[in-house]
Design a protein around this motif. Structure first.
Motif, short mmCIF file in Angstrom:
data_model
loop_
_atom_site.label_atom_id
_atom_site.label_comp_id
_atom_site.label_asym_id
_atom_site.label_seq_id
_atom_site.Cartn_x
_atom_site.Cartn_y
_atom_site.Cartn_z
N SER A 226 0.67 -1.20 0.05
CA SER A 226 -0.03 -0.15 -0.03
C SER A 226 1.05 1.22 0.00
CB SER A 226 -0.97 -0.02 1.34
OG SER A 226 -1.79 1.16 1.28
N PRO A 227 0.61 2.22 -1.16
CA PRO A 227 1.53 3.17 -0.94
C PRO A 227 0.86 4.17 0.31
CG PRO A 227 0.00 3.42 -2.82
CD PRO A 227 -0.09 2.24 -2.19
N ARG A 229 0.58 7.40 2.11
CA ARG A 229 0.43 8.86 2.00
C ARG A 229 0.32 9.64 3.47
NH1 ARG A 229 -3.33 9.03 -2.72
NH2 ARG A 229 -2.09 7.80 -4.14
N GLU A 245 5.44 2.59 6.51
CA GLU A 245 6.09 1.89 5.35
C GLU A 245 7.11 0.58 5.21
OE1 GLU A 245 6.91 4.49 1.89
OE2 GLU A 245 9.11 4.18 2.36
N ASN A 249 5.17 -2.36 3.87
CA ASN A 249 5.99 -2.64 2.52
C ASN A 249 7.20 -3.28 2.52
OD1 ASN A 249 3.55 -1.53 1.69
ND2 ASN A 249 4.37 0.62 1.55
N TYR A 291 -2.55 -5.50 -4.71
CA TYR A 291 -2.97 -3.98 -4.31
C TYR A 291 -4.42 -3.90 -4.24
CZ TYR A 291 -3.55 0.78 -5.08
OH TYR A 291 -4.11 2.43 -4.84
N ASN A 293 -5.46 -0.52 -2.07
CA ASN A 293 -5.42 0.99 -2.00
C ASN A 293 -4.35 1.58 -1.15
OD1 ASN A 293 -7.64 -0.28 0.37
ND2 ASN A 293 -6.10 0.94 1.28
N PRO A 294 -4.18 3.01 -1.27
CA PRO A 294 -3.31 3.60 -0.53
C PRO A 294 -3.62 3.86 0.99
CG PRO A 294 -4.31 5.29 -1.89
CD PRO A 294 -4.99 3.70 -2.06
N THR A 295 -2.86 3.89 1.97
CA THR A 295 -3.00 4.21 3.19
C THR A 295 -2.73 5.57 3.88
OG1 THR A 295 -2.42 1.85 3.72
CG2 THR A 295 -2.78 3.23 5.69
N GLY A 329 -2.79 5.10 -7.04
CA GLY A 329 -1.68 4.59 -6.03
C GLY A 329 -1.19 3.35 -6.77
N GLU A 332 1.96 4.76 -8.57
CA GLU A 332 2.64 5.24 -7.49
C GLU A 332 3.45 3.84 -6.68
OE1 GLU A 332 0.54 7.44 -4.71
OE2 GLU A 332 1.83 7.35 -2.97
N LEU A 333 2.90 2.80 -6.42
CA LEU A 333 3.28 1.88 -5.68
C LEU A 333 4.34 1.09 -6.62
CD1 LEU A 333 3.47 -0.38 -3.38
CD2 LEU A 333 1.72 -1.53 -4.57
#
Ligand code: GBH
Length: 449
Positions: A226-227, A229, A245, A249, A291, A293-295, A329, A332-333
């Motif tokens: 999750s990218p 933010r 992160e 990740n 993937y 969603n972003p977090t 996202g 971005e990821l």
């Protein structure tokens, strides 16, 4: 409805859909299957939103022919399923249960006959209960057991599976299963769950060795990413972002790609023993990326047990799970993975991407899910953009073929391209199924059917 023509993808790009054993198979007491931690968990009152279990699920165990026909009709080139460990070794150890292997043997042959590449995940969270009783993934032994199980599956299916995936989302299994207790086995150890990370990764590394000995590969792991933010602009917010992160990740990627564990995570030499990091860093052929969603992350409140606080990212439509729909996202990821790991990053396949909506048949009996079409269209364009950015993405798998049993949410969340009426087990392809079928055909340079 998206109107722009579909993007083009390189020849050989893998188009797939994903499922997992406990979420679709049912038949939990058949052909010698043992009990897994998810049987135990689902049958414990209060654990699952609607009180349901995977006892029957989509009855795929009995309807796999029909489900393979749905795959063939969709025109995917690959199908990612998982093998239920308790079907192969009911107690988690010992010789293979032939009837368990027979089921996957037939499935693999049916897939090949339909022109669909079998992609097998060895572990999608369904640990044999006797192994949990012996400590589960907190016990180092479980890593060795997992490799022995991998060997049994590879001995039977190794000549036909086109991509092996060792573990699914070891981060989610550690954090929800052993950290917060929202998933099986329901333990609440918070950061004391870290050995679960190491033992899963060690099991992965040992399983890679077993697969290499038996098969021509290729071999992968499927991690969720999750990218991050950062919400807020204080140093404390940025530190919280970095902490999240590292945990979400990097904990399961740095050691795989030869960097050891991120600082401040796993260091205890009684857990991380000499030689383990080399075992874990055995080369893989593909990195599977799940993937969703972003977090959003910000500094924690005073006295919080966590070094970060999670908050929803705003400004996106949301799914029925309330997850943001953020295709940007994904681009971005993929850029983050490439930028962080550089040439150490193997080719990537998106092994899960999907969304839940409250889909139901209309008066005409059809199931219209325009939100899912928009979701898939956006995410495919994000993959195309990442390819243009220079990230080596080789495939895209939709979660999921069928509406299925969504873990702690039971049957309340529908992720399928195909609607399932659980009372009758009737399968009804949704409008997204037809859209994806036509899109795959178009991106493969074939006429739409
Ligand atoms: C996957 O996990 C699983 O592999 C699969 O079995 C499952 O059915 C599927 O996804 C759908 O859930 O609250 O906005 O921060 C997904 C892991 C972890 C992804 C939680 C989304 C929280 C989103 N998920 N995460 S948010």
């Amino acid at each position: 409805m998206p109107t722009a023509p579909p993007p083009q993808f390189p020849a050989g790009f893998r188009w797939g859909v994903s499922t997992s054993a406990y979420q679709i198979e049912g038949a939990v007491a058949e052909d010698g299957r043992g009990t897994s931690i998810w049987d135990t968990f689902a049958h414990s009152p209060g654990r699952v939103a609607d009180g349901s279990t995977g006892d029957v699920a989509c009855d795929h165990y009995h309807r796999h022919r029909e489900d393979v026909a749905l795959l063939a009709g969709l025109g995917v080139t690959a199908y990612r399923f998982s093998v239920a460990w308790p079907r192969i070794q009911p107690a988690g150890t010992g010789p293979a249960n032939p009837a368990g292997l027979d089921f996957y043997d037939r499935l693999v042959d049916d897939l090949l006959a339909a022109g669909v590449d079998p992609v097998a995940t060895l572990y999608h969270w369904d640990l044999p209960q006797p192994l949990e009783d012996a400590g589960g993934w907190l016990a180092r032994d479980t890593a060795e057991r997992f490799a022995a199980y991998a060997d049994l599956v590879a001995a039977r299916l190794g000549d036909r599976v086109k991509l092996w995936i060792t573990l699914n989302e070891p981060f989610v299994h550690m954090s929800l299963g052993y950290g917060t207790g929202e998933h099986a086995p329901g333990r609440t150890l918070l950061f004391d769950a870290f050995p679960v990370a190491h033992h899963q990764l060690l099991g992965h590394g040992l399983a890679v060795a077993a697969l290499r000995a038996r098969t021509a590969g290729p071999v992968a792991i499927a991690n969720n990413y999750s990218p991050v933010r950062v919400l807020g602009d204080t140093d404390a917010d940025r530190a919280a972002g970095a902490a999240y992160e590292a945990l979400h990740n990097r904990l399961f990627t740095d050691p795989l790609l030869g960097r050891g564990y991120p600082d401040g995570t796993l260091a205890d030499p009684s857990v991380v023993r000499d030689g383990d990091l080399a075992t874990i860093a055995a080369p893989i052929d593909v990195l599977g990326v799940n993937y969703y969603n972003p977090t959003g992350v910000r500094a924690p409140a005073e006295g919080s047990p966590l070094p970060f606080e999670l908050a929803p990212v705003e400004g996106y439509p949301r799914t029925a799970f309330d997850w943001p729909v953020a295709p940007d996202g994904l681009r971005e990821l993929l850029g983050w993975l490439r930028g962080t790991y550089g040439d150490a990053l193997p080719p990537v396949e998106i092994t899960e991407s999907g969304c839940a909506y409250d889909d139901r048949p209309g008066p005409d009996g059809r199931v219209h899910d325009p939100e899912r079409i928009a979701y898939l269209d956006g995410h495919l364009r994000a993959v195309r953009a990442a390819l243009d950015d220079g990230v080596d993405v080789r495939g895209y798998f939709v979660w999921s073929l069928l509406d299925n049993w969504e873990w702690a949410e039971g049957f309340t969340k529908r992720f399928g391209l195909v609607h399932v009426d659980y009372a009758t087990q009737a399968r009804t392809p949704k409008s997204s199924y037809a859209w994806l079928r036509d899109t795959i055909a178009a991106t493969r340079g074939e006429p739409a059917r």
